[in-house]
Design a protein around this motif. Structure first.
Motif, mmCIF file in Angstrom:
data_model
loop_
_atom_site.group_PDB
_atom_site.id
_atom_site.type_symbol
_atom_site.label_atom_id
_atom_site.label_comp_id
_atom_site.label_asym_id
_atom_site.label_seq_id
_atom_site.Cartn_x
_atom_site.Cartn_y
_atom_site.Cartn_z
ATOM 1 N N GLY A 137 0.771 -1.235 0.000
ATOM 2 C CA GLY A 137 0.000 0.000 0.000
ATOM 3 C C GLY A 137 0.801 1.283 0.000
ATOM 4 O O GLY A 137 0.235 2.375 0.148
ATOM 5 N N SER A 138 2.133 1.187 -0.183
ATOM 6 C CA SER A 138 2.973 2.394 -0.159
ATOM 7 C C SER A 138 3.021 3.013 -1.559
ATOM 8 O O SER A 138 4.087 3.136 -2.176
ATOM 9 N N VAL A 139 1.858 3.435 -2.036
ATOM 10 C CA VAL A 139 1.753 3.932 -3.405
ATOM 11 C C VAL A 139 2.540 5.226 -3.592
ATOM 12 O O VAL A 139 3.181 5.444 -4.625
ATOM 13 N N ASP A 140 2.496 6.093 -2.586
ATOM 14 C CA ASP A 140 3.187 7.377 -2.707
ATOM 15 C C ASP A 140 4.690 7.184 -2.863
ATOM 16 O O ASP A 140 5.351 7.944 -3.591
ATOM 17 N N GLU A 141 5.249 6.184 -2.180
ATOM 18 C CA GLU A 141 6.684 5.912 -2.298
ATOM 19 C C GLU A 141 7.039 5.512 -3.729
ATOM 20 O O GLU A 141 8.047 5.941 -4.287
ATOM 21 N N VAL A 142 6.184 4.700 -4.332
ATOM 22 C CA VAL A 142 6.420 4.276 -5.714
ATOM 23 C C VAL A 142 6.243 5.454 -6.661
ATOM 24 O O VAL A 142 7.012 5.622 -7.614
ATOM 25 N N ARG A 143 5.245 6.270 -6.396
ATOM 26 C CA ARG A 143 4.990 7.412 -7.270
ATOM 27 C C ARG A 143 6.191 8.353 -7.317
ATOM 28 O O ARG A 143 6.518 8.919 -8.365
ATOM 29 N N ARG A 144 6.882 8.506 -6.184
ATOM 30 C CA ARG A 144 8.044 9.392 -6.154
ATOM 31 C C ARG A 144 9.201 8.855 -6.993
ATOM 32 O O ARG A 144 10.057 9.623 -7.434
ATOM 33 N N ARG A 145 9.239 7.542 -7.216
ATOM 34 C CA ARG A 145 10.335 6.952 -7.999
ATOM 35 C C ARG A 145 9.874 6.467 -9.371
ATOM 36 O O ARG A 145 10.595 5.732 -10.035
ATOM 37 N N LEU A 146 8.693 6.926 -9.786
ATOM 38 C CA LEU A 146 8.096 6.374 -10.999
ATOM 39 C C LEU A 146 8.958 6.654 -12.230
ATOM 40 O O LEU A 146 9.124 5.794 -13.104
ATOM 41 N N ARG A 147 9.511 7.848 -12.315
ATOM 42 C CA ARG A 147 10.342 8.182 -13.467
ATOM 43 C C ARG A 147 11.537 7.233 -13.566
ATOM 44 O O ARG A 147 11.855 6.700 -14.631
ATOM 45 N N GLU A 148 12.207 7.007 -12.422
ATOM 46 C CA GLU A 148 13.356 6.110 -12.412
ATOM 47 C C GLU A 148 12.955 4.673 -12.737
ATOM 48 O O GLU A 148 13.687 3.937 -13.413
ATOM 49 N N LEU A 149 11.778 4.273 -12.254
ATOM 50 C CA LEU A 149 11.302 2.921 -12.528
ATOM 51 C C LEU A 149 11.052 2.712 -14.025
ATOM 52 O O LEU A 149 11.383 1.662 -14.583
ATOM 53 N N VAL A 150 10.472 3.711 -14.664
ATOM 54 C CA VAL A 150 10.238 3.610 -16.107
ATOM 55 C C VAL A 150 11.566 3.449 -16.832
ATOM 56 O O VAL A 150 11.711 2.620 -17.745
ATOM 57 N N GLY A 151 12.549 4.239 -16.434
ATOM 58 C CA GLY A 151 13.856 4.145 -17.072
ATOM 59 C C GLY A 151 14.515 2.799 -16.857
ATOM 60 O O GLY A 151 15.135 2.236 -17.768
ATOM 61 N N THR A 152 14.384 2.262 -15.641
ATOM 62 C CA THR A 152 14.970 0.953 -15.349
ATOM 63 C C THR A 152 14.319 -0.142 -16.184
ATOM 64 O O THR A 152 14.987 -1.063 -16.664
ATOM 65 N N MET A 153 12.993 -0.035 -16.370
ATOM 66 C CA MET A 153 12.266 -1.087 -17.074
ATOM 67 C C MET A 153 12.265 -0.910 -18.588
ATOM 68 O O MET A 153 11.841 -1.825 -19.310
ATOM 69 N N MET A 154 12.735 0.225 -19.094
ATOM 70 C CA MET A 154 12.628 0.504 -20.517
ATOM 71 C C MET A 154 13.265 -0.578 -21.393
ATOM 72 O O MET A 154 12.660 -1.003 -22.400
ATOM 73 N N PRO A 155 14.477 -1.065 -21.085
ATOM 74 C CA PRO A 155 15.038 -2.126 -21.938
ATOM 75 C C PRO A 155 14.154 -3.370 -21.988
ATOM 76 O O PRO A 155 14.021 -4.003 -23.038
ATOM 77 N N LEU A 156 13.531 -3.721 -20.854
ATOM 78 C CA LEU A 156 12.644 -4.886 -20.829
ATOM 79 C C LEU A 156 11.389 -4.621 -21.660
ATOM 80 O O LEU A 156 10.932 -5.494 -22.412
#
Length: 373
Positions: free
Chosen positions: A315-334
């Motif tokens: 349920g820590s959605v806000d924590e994920v939202r703060r790192r969403l840009r970085e997460l997209v970049g990490t997952m982009m090759p996949l």
């Protein structure tokens, strides 16, 4: 940030002193009791039984000439033990004279160190402290190695981190202040790393971070952020302001290179030494100095996807939202690979644009990705 005594100090490390002279034992205990918890035995056999029964012992100091079982006999049993916690214990052999023959025999038998009776307190404490940290680091590394073997088969990277001018800090402000800085740095690192990373203590003022499934770019980005964050921290001691800086060495092994954890750490430490010759307060990799401009394609984007999924589940959605840009970049090759394999036509260019991913040099950004024929 003020330097204050740590009220939650851990239990003192335990040292076993084995000597048939009550006076020698009393003298050694007086020298080290402020920094170490001490157990004493009067002969080698009693010392051996203590080791079997007491798993909290971290260092052994043993005399050579003793009844029942002498120091060399005790050392031989320790090194031949089938219990890893006993076999790997640091052992200091102590003698009344600085005898070269005894020193060589002790070294051959597996002694970690050799001192003479009457060794100054400061030197004895320094040697014991170094051996305790060495033993703790070995345990931490072994734990990390076991975890890596169980869970990971990809990249493993190591960051060796050293507080610049740590010896000078100790000399100027006192050893106790330097130790407080070391502990605060340790807590800061432990709070900043991912849950799958391990922070190990290599020496006073020197640490290693072992990062599974992280490449040099990711580690370089983390090291740069950590170095910048430390530069902004001001510590105070007796109204004097203390600033610290870090030098970081990076090393990484891919699955096909078969580098051991010890080899990776040694390589990272060697790069710290290179950084110090370059003036310190620097991050050094295999290609030299790491800067924000050359840190790499995905350097700013390295985050743990597993950690983000765990946060979503809890349920820590806000924590994920703060790192969403970085997460997209990490997952982009996949995502690119999935789009290529299944020919979905996912709008990855739009996704990159919405996430405002800079420095991602994708070929044909925004254009459909064609699957190979």
């Amino acid at each position: 940030m003020s330097i204050a005594p740590d009220n939650n100090s851990p239990q003192l490390p335990r040292v076993l002193i084995v000597d048939d002279s009550r006076m020698v034992r009393a003298s050694l205990i007086k020298q080290i009791r402020a920094n170490f918890d001490v157990r004493e035995e009067a002969d080698g056999e009693a010392g051996w039984q203590a080791l079997l029964l007491d798993p909290t012992i971290e260092v052994v100091i043993s005399d050579i000439g003793m009844p029942k079982l002498d120091g060399f006999g005790l050392l031989g049993r320790i090194r031949a033990s089938k219990l890893a916690r006993i076999q790997e214990l640091p052992v200091i052999i102590i003698s009344g004279e600085d005898e070269n023959e005894a020193r060589e025999k002790a070294k051959t038998a597996g002694a970690t160190d050799f001192i003479t009776k009457g060794t100054p307190t400061v030197e004895l404490l320094a040697r014991l402290d170094a051996l305790v940290k060495l033993a703790q680091t070995r345990r931490e590394l072994e734990k990390s190695r076991e975890q890596l073997v169980r869970n990971y088969h990809g990249d493993v990277s190591v960051m060796a981190i050293e507080i610049d001018h740590f010896v000078e800090l100790s000399e100027r402000y006192g050893h106790h202040v330097a130790q407080l800085i070391h502990r605060k740095m340790s807590k800061l690192l432990s709070a900043k790393v991912r849950k799958e990373d391990t922070v190990a203590h290599l020496a006073e003022g020197q640490f290693a971070i072992i990062s599974p499934s992280a490449d040099l770019d990711a580690c370089g980005a983390f090291a740069l952020r950590m170095r910048r964050a430390i530069e902004t921290i001001v510590m105070t001691y007796k109204e004097e302001r203390i600033r610290i800086t870090l030098t970081v060495g990076l090393a990484s092994a891919h699955g096909d290179r078969h580098m051991t954890l010890e080899e990776l750490i040694a390589l990272a430490v060697a790069r710290v030494a290179d950084g110090k010759t370059m003036g310190g307060n620097i991050v050094v990799s295999d290609s030299g100095e790491v800067t924000p401009e050359n840190v790499g394609r995905f350097s700013r984007l390295a985050v743990s996807v597993d950690h983000a999924l765990t946060q979503l589940r809890t349920g820590s959605v806000d924590e994920v939202r703060r790192r969403l840009r970085e997460l997209v970049g990490t997952m982009m090759p996949l995502l690119e690979f999935i789009d290529t394999e299944y020919r979905t036509g996912m709008p990855l260019g739009l996704l990159a644009e919405r996430a405002n991913l800079i420095n991602i040099e994708r070929t044909e950004v925004g254009a459909p990705i064609r699957a190979p024929h």
